[in-house]
Design an enzyme around this catalytic site. Structure first.
Site, PDB file in Angstrom:
ATOM      1  N   ASN A   1      29.700  53.656  18.309  1.00  7.01           N
ATOM      2  CA  ASN A   1      28.536  53.373  19.167  1.00  7.01           C
ATOM      3  C   ASN A   1      27.750  54.620  19.541  1.00  7.01           C
ATOM      4  O   ASN A   1      26.560  54.557  19.801  1.00  7.01           O
ATOM      5  CB  ASN A   1      28.981  52.628  20.431  1.00  7.01           C
ATOM      6  CG  ASN A   1      30.213  53.209  21.059  1.00  7.01           C
ATOM      7  OD1 ASN A   1      31.220  53.456  20.396  1.00  7.01           O
ATOM      8  ND2 ASN A   1      30.159  53.444  22.359  1.00  7.01           N
TER       9      ASN A   1
ATOM     10  N   GLN B   1      29.213  47.259  16.872  1.00  6.12           N
ATOM     11  CA  GLN B   1      27.971  47.975  16.572  1.00  6.12           C
ATOM     12  C   GLN B   1      27.494  47.740  15.152  1.00  6.12           C
ATOM     13  O   GLN B   1      26.325  47.983  14.846  1.00  6.12           O
ATOM     14  CB  GLN B   1      28.154  49.484  16.810  1.00  6.12           C
ATOM     15  CG  GLN B   1      28.306  49.861  18.261  1.00  6.12           C
ATOM     16  CD  GLN B   1      27.063  49.592  19.099  1.00  6.12           C
ATOM     17  OE1 GLN B   1      25.959  49.435  18.580  1.00  6.12           O
ATOM     18  NE2 GLN B   1      27.234  49.548  20.403  1.00  6.12           N
TER      19      GLN B   1
ATOM     20  N   ALA C   1      27.645  39.445  21.347  1.00  8.78           N
ATOM     21  CA  ALA C   1      26.310  38.888  21.104  1.00  8.78           C
ATOM     22  C   ALA C   1      25.183  39.819  21.548  1.00  8.78           C
ATOM     23  O   ALA C   1      24.131  39.899  20.915  1.00  8.78           O
ATOM     24  CB  ALA C   1      26.182  37.554  21.830  1.00  8.78           C
ATOM     25  N   HIS C   2      25.422  40.555  22.654  1.00  9.78           N
ATOM     26  CA  HIS C   2      24.276  41.259  23.240  1.00  9.78           C
ATOM     27  C   HIS C   2      23.848  42.506  22.464  1.00  9.78           C
ATOM     28  O   HIS C   2      22.833  43.126  22.785  1.00  9.78           O
ATOM     29  CB  HIS C   2      24.518  41.580  24.722  1.00  9.78           C
ATOM     30  CG  HIS C   2      25.498  42.666  25.016  1.00  9.78           C
ATOM     31  ND1 HIS C   2      25.100  43.955  25.291  1.00  9.78           N
ATOM     32  CD2 HIS C   2      26.840  42.663  25.109  1.00  9.78           C
ATOM     33  CE1 HIS C   2      26.186  44.690  25.550  1.00  9.78           C
ATOM     34  NE2 HIS C   2      27.244  43.919  25.443  1.00  9.78           N
TER      35      HIS C   2
ATOM     36  N   THR D   1      36.293  26.880  30.547  1.00 11.54           N
ATOM     37  CA  THR D   1      35.196  26.058  30.016  1.00 11.54           C
ATOM     38  C   THR D   1      34.190  26.964  29.317  1.00 11.54           C
ATOM     39  O   THR D   1      33.776  27.986  29.855  1.00 11.54           O
ATOM     40  CB  THR D   1      34.522  25.282  31.167  1.00 11.54           C
ATOM     41  OG1 THR D   1      35.537  24.539  31.827  1.00 11.54           O
ATOM     42  CG2 THR D   1      33.447  24.341  30.653  1.00 11.54           C
TER      43      THR D   1
ATOM     44  N   CYS E   1      28.595  58.303  34.070  1.00  9.80           N
ATOM     45  CA  CYS E   1      27.964  58.771  35.303  1.00  9.80           C
ATOM     46  C   CYS E   1      28.627  58.064  36.478  1.00  9.80           C
ATOM     47  O   CYS E   1      29.263  57.031  36.310  1.00  9.80           O
ATOM     48  CB  CYS E   1      26.482  58.429  35.270  1.00  9.80           C
ATOM     49  SG  CYS E   1      25.603  59.169  36.621  1.00  9.80           S
TER      50      CYS E   1
END
Ligand code: PLP
Length: 504
Positions: free
Chosen positions: A155, A183, A204-205, A241, A329
């Site tokens: 990444n 990635q 997914a994101h 669920t 950070c």
């Protein structure tokens, strides 16, 4: 001060914008498919159908069979599931996992946890571009090894691993291979069969889908046991669920993977153009990512000698450009990226490094704009904000009535380290609500935990026409290290909490 107005998002390895087809599909599911996929009546059957079709789509995208896919709440969960399941299954008969020192935190910290339960983790050798030394890896495999866990694409640097070769070696010794493919998906072809993977994880994101949903590939016949127990969802492999709108959004994103792969050639060309032009602007830059062919098409990690990445990123942010340092950070320690350190960078070089990660939607106009902003930053005579080192922030400066200390740390950071004396505490994310309380006739010194958020707020104050604004380099962590006595004597004294929205 030079300032153009454009937004360029170059942090697509952190997350991606949700695409239109994904939003459309998610909205449809939210509106029409509220039935629980496990229920039997008609209202729920459509939900079950969408769940099945989504599973088929995701399986198709990575060349798996639908029953080999388990939906999870994230790739972090998927990584945890496999590592913990296999460790529990094999221990104490077999004790060893081989991995790399550049895995994502969801693998690294799980491996650290497993070490506390008796598992041995051996990190294989990598070269200065983060590529696994496969010959050395082969020698590490022994009868104690029950898993090889290696990410397909890194990444932070984009480094790709030859997993087909690694799987071949592993399978000769009867050892399964798990790969974090988060990635890689959407940027290079991911075919779990061609790569010979036994376990693979996805999110997914990272491909313009929603946050909060991952997928786990478990090759038929391989050992599996669930992390989350409960109902019979996912054939008893992951209780809870299903977040059907997220799963359907994931599938919609997967539908576009082929298009993303076609477009990624253009992304690679744009990235190469960007890197070439940067080299002209600042000849000493160091590329920490591997060459094309061994690197994701969208990712490049670059060190800018002599330039603090915190200040650089804040300037880019001020000009609407989002990038990342790949560095933590607001943590207790100001820890530079473990990936950059593992490929041989010093702490200082890691703190001068920035990751640019493009999407297929980035244009030449965007890149031209980013280059202009960077040129302005690198060649400007005087910084609009000043940098105060921990050494400069001595007792005199702390007590100087002209100094106004603005502490923008989060509550949990303040629990770890008290504020500087005479600090005014405000919240980083809602700093705009405190603006009327900050005096304009003083020298504002912005303080955060590790020196990453304070430059951003400093630029923000500058944009609001505050005259003298600076930030504490390295934040409270660095200051306390240099002034332990002063911290003990004065830390936390005379601190004022600013009131959000209050007038001065
Ligand atoms: N693995 C890699 C390589 C990642 O880049 C990320 C996200 O940053 C993850 C795993 C975790 O994914 P998620 O956000 O779905 O937990």
């Amino acid at each position: 001060m030079f300032r153009l107005r454009r937004r360029v998002y170059l942090d697509n390895n952190a997350t991606t914008m949700v695409s239109h087809p994904v939003r459309k599909q998610m909205n449809y599911v939210l509106e029409h498919c509220y039935g629980n996929p496990s229920s039997l009546y008609k209202i729920a059957r459509n939900s079950a159908l969408i769940l099945q079709e989504s599973r088929e789509q995701i399986a198709h995208t990575i060349n798996a069979a639908p029953h080999e896919i388990i939906f999870t709440g994230s790739a972090s969960e998927a990584n945890n599931t496999i590592l913990k399941a296999l460790a529990e299954h094999h221990y104490p008969g077999k004790k060893k996992i081989i991995s790399t020192p550049i895995e994502h935190a969801s693998v690294m910290t799980t491996l650290e946890y497993l070490q506390t339960r008796g598992i041995t983790v051996e990190y294989c050798r990598i070269d200065e571009k983060g590529r696994v030394d496969i010959d050395a890896l082969e020698k590490q495999v022994d009868e104690q090894t029950f898993l090889i866990c290696i990410m397909l694409a890194n990444n932070e640097t984009g480094a790709l691993q030859d997993l087909a070769k690694i799987s071949g070696i592993a399978h000769n010794r009867d050892v399964p291979v798990m790969a974090d493919c988060v990635q890689a998906l959407g940027k290079i072809e991911v075919d779990v069969r061609r790569l010979g993977l036994d376990y693979a994880t996805f999110s997914a994101h990272k491909i313009h889908g929603p946050k909060g949903v991952g997928a786990l590939f478990v090759r038929e016949g391989r050992f599996f046991s669930p992390l989350i127990h409960g109902g019979h969802q996912e054939e008893g492999k992951r209780a809870g669920t299903e977040g059907l709108h997220n799963i359907a959004g994931f599938a919609a994103a997967c539908k576009d993977v082929d298009k993303m792969l076609v477009k990624s050639q253009k992304t690679r060309e744009l990235k190469e153009y960007f890197v070439d032009e940067l080299g002209k602007l600042k000849p000493g830059i160091v590329i920490n990512s591997p060459e094309a062919g061994q690197c994701l098409p969208n990712t490049v990690n670059i060190s800018f000698p002599g330039v603090s990445n915190a200040v650089f990123m804040a300037y880019l942010d001020y000009n609407g450009i989002a990038v990342s340092a790949g560095s933590a950070c607001n943590t207790q320690e100001d820890a530079p990226s473990h990936v950059l350190k593992a490929i041989g960078l010093t702490d200082e070089q890691a703190r001068q490094s920035i990751r640019f990660s493009l999407s297929t939607e980035i244009t030449l106009k965007d890149i031209t704009y980013v280059l202009k902003v960077i040129e302005d930053f690198l060649h400007r005579e005087k910084s609009p904000i000043s940098v105060v080192t921990p050494a400069q922030l001595n007792e005199n400066l702390l007590m100087d009535p002209r100094t106004y200390l603005l502490d923008i740390r989060f509550g949990y950071d303040r629990k770890i380290l008290s504020s500087l004396p005479n600090s005014h505490e405000a919240a980083f994310v809602t700093i705009h609500k405190y603006i009327d309380q900050i005096p304009r006739d003083k020298n504002i010194l912005v303080v955060c935990q590790a020196g990453y958020n304070s430059p951003i707020v400093s630029y923000y104050l500058k944009s609001k026409h505050f005259k003298n604004v600076g930030f504490l380099l390295g934040g409270m962590v660095a200051w306390r290290l240099l002034h332990p006595g002063l911290y003990k004597k004065l830390g936390g004294q005379n601190v004022e909490k600013l009131k959000a929205g209050g007038k001065r």
